[in-house]
Design a protein around this motif. Sequence first.
Motif, PDB file in Angstrom:
ATOM      1  N   ILE A  41      40.447  31.304  40.673  1.00 42.31           N
ATOM      2  CA  ILE A  41      40.286  32.465  41.530  1.00 42.31           C
ATOM      3  C   ILE A  41      39.247  32.108  42.628  1.00 42.31           C
ATOM      4  O   ILE A  41      39.362  32.589  43.770  1.00 42.31           O
ATOM      5  N   ASN A  42      37.954  31.454  42.251  1.00 38.20           N
ATOM      6  CA  ASN A  42      37.008  31.465  43.099  1.00 38.20           C
ATOM      7  C   ASN A  42      37.560  30.409  44.224  1.00 38.20           C
ATOM      8  O   ASN A  42      37.178  30.410  45.410  1.00 38.20           O
ATOM      9  N   GLU A  43      38.269  29.361  43.984  1.00 42.09           N
ATOM     10  CA  GLU A  43      38.851  28.313  44.854  1.00 42.09           C
ATOM     11  C   GLU A  43      39.836  28.909  45.848  1.00 42.09           C
ATOM     12  O   GLU A  43      40.028  28.715  46.940  1.00 42.09           O
ATOM     13  N   LEU A  44      40.783  29.865  45.296  1.00 42.73           N
ATOM     14  CA  LEU A  44      41.602  30.743  46.004  1.00 42.73           C
ATOM     15  C   LEU A  44      40.900  31.676  47.095  1.00 42.73           C
ATOM     16  O   LEU A  44      41.031  31.659  48.310  1.00 42.73           O
ATOM     17  N   GLU A  45      39.648  32.129  46.615  1.00 41.65           N
ATOM     18  CA  GLU A  45      38.913  32.904  47.569  1.00 41.65           C
ATOM     19  C   GLU A  45      38.262  32.194  48.598  1.00 41.65           C
ATOM     20  O   GLU A  45      38.355  32.688  50.014  1.00 41.65           O
ATOM     21  N   ARG A  46      37.747  30.928  48.225  1.00 42.94           N
ATOM     22  CA  ARG A  46      37.103  29.961  49.330  1.00 42.94           C
ATOM     23  C   ARG A  46      38.460  29.723  50.350  1.00 42.94           C
ATOM     24  O   ARG A  46      37.968  29.590  51.294  1.00 42.94           O
ATOM     25  N   ALA A  47      39.758  29.335  49.697  1.00 38.94           N
ATOM     26  CA  ALA A  47      40.724  28.873  50.766  1.00 38.94           C
ATOM     27  C   ALA A  47      40.982  30.130  51.606  1.00 38.94           C
ATOM     28  O   ALA A  47      41.209  29.735  53.032  1.00 38.94           O
ATOM     29  N   ILE A  48      41.051  31.310  51.138  1.00 37.35           N
ATOM     30  CA  ILE A  48      41.314  32.267  52.002  1.00 37.35           C
ATOM     31  C   ILE A  48      40.248  32.710  52.834  1.00 37.35           C
ATOM     32  O   ILE A  48      40.486  33.138  54.064  1.00 37.35           O
ATOM     33  N   GLY A  49      38.962  32.504  52.367  1.00 36.59           N
ATOM     34  CA  GLY A  49      37.868  33.044  53.351  1.00 36.59           C
ATOM     35  C   GLY A  49      37.585  34.422  52.924  1.00 36.59           C
ATOM     36  O   GLY A  49      36.645  34.929  53.865  1.00 36.59           O
ATOM     37  N   LEU A  50      37.863  35.164  52.017  1.00 35.63           N
ATOM     38  CA  LEU A  50      37.768  36.522  51.658  1.00 35.63           C
ATOM     39  C   LEU A  50      37.585  36.697  50.256  1.00 35.63           C
ATOM     40  O   LEU A  50      38.121  36.178  49.259  1.00 35.63           O
ATOM     41  N   ARG A  51      36.472  37.713  50.001  1.00 38.57           N
ATOM     42  CA  ARG A  51      36.437  38.047  48.354  1.00 38.57           C
ATOM     43  C   ARG A  51      37.576  38.889  48.354  1.00 38.57           C
ATOM     44  O   ARG A  51      37.821  39.898  48.777  1.00 38.57           O
ATOM     45  N   LEU A  52      38.185  38.697  47.005  1.00 37.88           N
ATOM     46  CA  LEU A  52      39.302  39.369  46.607  1.00 37.88           C
ATOM     47  C   LEU A  52      38.995  40.283  45.524  1.00 37.88           C
ATOM     48  O   LEU A  52      39.777  41.382  45.211  1.00 37.88           O
ATOM     49  N   ILE A  53      38.076  39.981  44.656  1.00 35.36           N
ATOM     50  CA  ILE A  53      37.763  40.680  43.497  1.00 35.36           C
ATOM     51  C   ILE A  53      36.293  40.784  43.420  1.00 35.36           C
ATOM     52  O   ILE A  53      35.599  39.979  43.496  1.00 35.36           O
ATOM     53  N   ASN A  54      35.950  42.147  43.122  1.00 32.17           N
ATOM     54  CA  ASN A  54      34.397  42.432  42.751  1.00 32.17           C
ATOM     55  C   ASN A  54      34.020  42.263  41.370  1.00 32.17           C
ATOM     56  O   ASN A  54      34.895  42.777  40.583  1.00 32.17           O
ATOM     57  N   ARG A  55      33.247  41.260  40.963  1.00 34.40           N
ATOM     58  CA  ARG A  55      32.902  41.219  39.431  1.00 34.40           C
ATOM     59  C   ARG A  55      31.611  41.796  39.084  1.00 34.40           C
ATOM     60  O   ARG A  55      31.258  41.242  38.108  1.00 34.40           O
ATOM     61  N   ASN A  56      31.076  42.713  39.696  1.00 33.58           N
ATOM     62  CA  ASN A  56      29.715  43.290  39.387  1.00 33.58           C
ATOM     63  C   ASN A  56      29.823  44.353  38.545  1.00 33.58           C
ATOM     64  O   ASN A  56      28.872  45.236  38.276  1.00 33.58           O
ATOM     65  N   THR A  57      31.084  44.561  37.882  1.00 32.98           N
ATOM     66  CA  THR A  57      31.006  46.006  36.923  1.00 32.98           C
ATOM     67  C   THR A  57      31.851  45.185  35.456  1.00 32.98           C
ATOM     68  O   THR A  57      32.399  44.102  35.613  1.00 32.98           O
ATOM     69  N   ARG A  58      31.772  46.054  34.592  1.00 32.43           N
ATOM     70  CA  ARG A  58      32.727  45.621  33.262  1.00 32.43           C
ATOM     71  C   ARG A  58      33.957  45.469  33.708  1.00 32.43           C
ATOM     72  O   ARG A  58      34.661  44.774  32.906  1.00 32.43           O
ATOM     73  N   ARG A  59      34.681  46.463  34.499  1.00 36.76           N
ATOM     74  CA  ARG A  59      35.926  46.653  34.731  1.00 36.76           C
ATOM     75  C   ARG A  59      36.245  45.776  36.165  1.00 36.76           C
ATOM     76  O   ARG A  59      35.563  46.521  36.931  1.00 36.76           O
ATOM     77  N   LEU A  60      36.962  44.641  36.570  1.00 33.23           N
ATOM     78  CA  LEU A  60      36.958  44.128  37.574  1.00 33.23           C
ATOM     79  C   LEU A  60      37.523  45.115  38.562  1.00 33.23           C
ATOM     80  O   LEU A  60      38.676  45.955  38.385  1.00 33.23           O
ATOM     81  N   ASP A  61      37.475  44.999  39.801  1.00 32.19           N
ATOM     82  CA  ASP A  61      37.824  46.206  40.726  1.00 32.19           C
ATOM     83  C   ASP A  61      38.294  45.076  41.980  1.00 32.19           C
ATOM     84  O   ASP A  61      37.697  44.224  42.464  1.00 32.19           O
ATOM     85  N   LEU A  62      39.474  45.323  42.742  1.00 33.25           N
ATOM     86  CA  LEU A  62      39.873  44.491  43.856  1.00 33.25           C
ATOM     87  C   LEU A  62      39.233  44.958  45.068  1.00 33.25           C
ATOM     88  O   LEU A  62      38.856  46.316  45.218  1.00 33.25           O
ATOM     89  N   THR A  63      38.796  44.158  45.864  1.00 28.46           N
ATOM     90  CA  THR A  63      38.417  44.567  47.074  1.00 28.46           C
ATOM     91  C   THR A  63      39.692  45.205  48.196  1.00 28.46           C
ATOM     92  O   THR A  63      40.527  45.163  47.662  1.00 28.46           O
ATOM     93  N   GLU A  64      39.083  45.688  49.200  1.00 29.48           N
ATOM     94  CA  GLU A  64      40.044  46.210  50.071  1.00 29.48           C
ATOM     95  C   GLU A  64      41.051  45.281  50.299  1.00 29.48           C
ATOM     96  O   GLU A  64      42.536  45.106  50.510  1.00 29.48           O
ATOM     97  N   ALA A  65      40.647  43.696  50.536  1.00 34.62           N
ATOM     98  CA  ALA A  65      41.556  42.511  51.160  1.00 34.62           C
ATOM     99  C   ALA A  65      42.380  42.153  49.802  1.00 34.62           C
ATOM    100  O   ALA A  65      43.334  41.978  49.871  1.00 34.62           O
TER     101      ALA A  65
END
Length: 324
Positions: A41-65
């Motif tokens: 998933i990190n590689e996918l985000e780097r390829a797109i150039g946008l963060r897709l998932i916020n990982r700073n909570t116990r339950r993952l949240d999607l970013t707007e993108a």
Amino acid sequence: MEASTVQLNDIALFVEVAKRKSFSLAARALNMPTSTLSRRINELERAIGLRLINRNTRRLDLTEAGAAYMRRCQGLIDEARLAHEQLQSLSGGPSGNLRVSMPYSLAMWLLPETITDFTDRYPEVECEFDLSMMTASDAQGTPFDVVLRFGNDTHHPRTAAESGYDNGNGNGTVPSGAVVQELVSLENHLYASDRYLARHGEPKVPADLTQHQCLRTAIDEAHSHWTLHRGAVSERVPVSGHLAANNMSIAGTLAGLDLAITRMPHCHALAPIIKRNSLKRVLPGWKVDPISIYVVYPSSIQPAKTRAFMDFILPKLGPPQDQE
């Protein structure tokens, strides 16, 4: 990296994580290490150039993108997976691991009448049944292909997929993207043993139930009235009794021990329980409020293994061949 280097498999991995809102649950469903999934998933985000998932909570949240990406990609991945499974079914029939969530009460009387014949017909399908009754709102966040629930509200199935015998009156909400359908509405009849009726007398009209031991699903005011129907006529009767059980198999057994009058859905799969406990129909001209069974799918696309299972169990939920 350029967007053209994005791999379709990585998009499919992202969709699994987004659906389940958990790297660990997605990794379990995909049968791969969580660390590997996170790296992809990190590689996918780097390829797109946008963060897709916020990982700073116990339950993952999607970013707007990430939410926008999920909306565009989920249908594509589901269609690709369905196409793959359809090709497989052409050569060898439905296959794979089928994960089903259902109430314990439903499993007690449905599976014994179903699973042997199903596995004989579809030997390439591995069935995994979860009876823990997690809420319908979690249906999209867990690796289930099918979620079956009792309900009591045919007009608002999106908020009634959970209520019924096994978990009281709580209604589960259905997550966005999931599909919920009323599978069947079961007629409810009253039954008792011959010995109970010989000892206490047989009710002739619904009001007679007030003088009997009636097996409710819970001993509280909310479960202390039964509504009976005969054509256009309805009667709401207060009922009471020393026993309550929120499991239909147990209710049939208790009635067979001459302890009470009980409600039982009129369907093929329950006929052996009624016969085994030598139960007799009480107030045969009347029916109690029906019980609905709902199915929740994680998406609108059902693979061959899911369709095969649902097509197989549906006749078991129909009326017995020997109509009363």
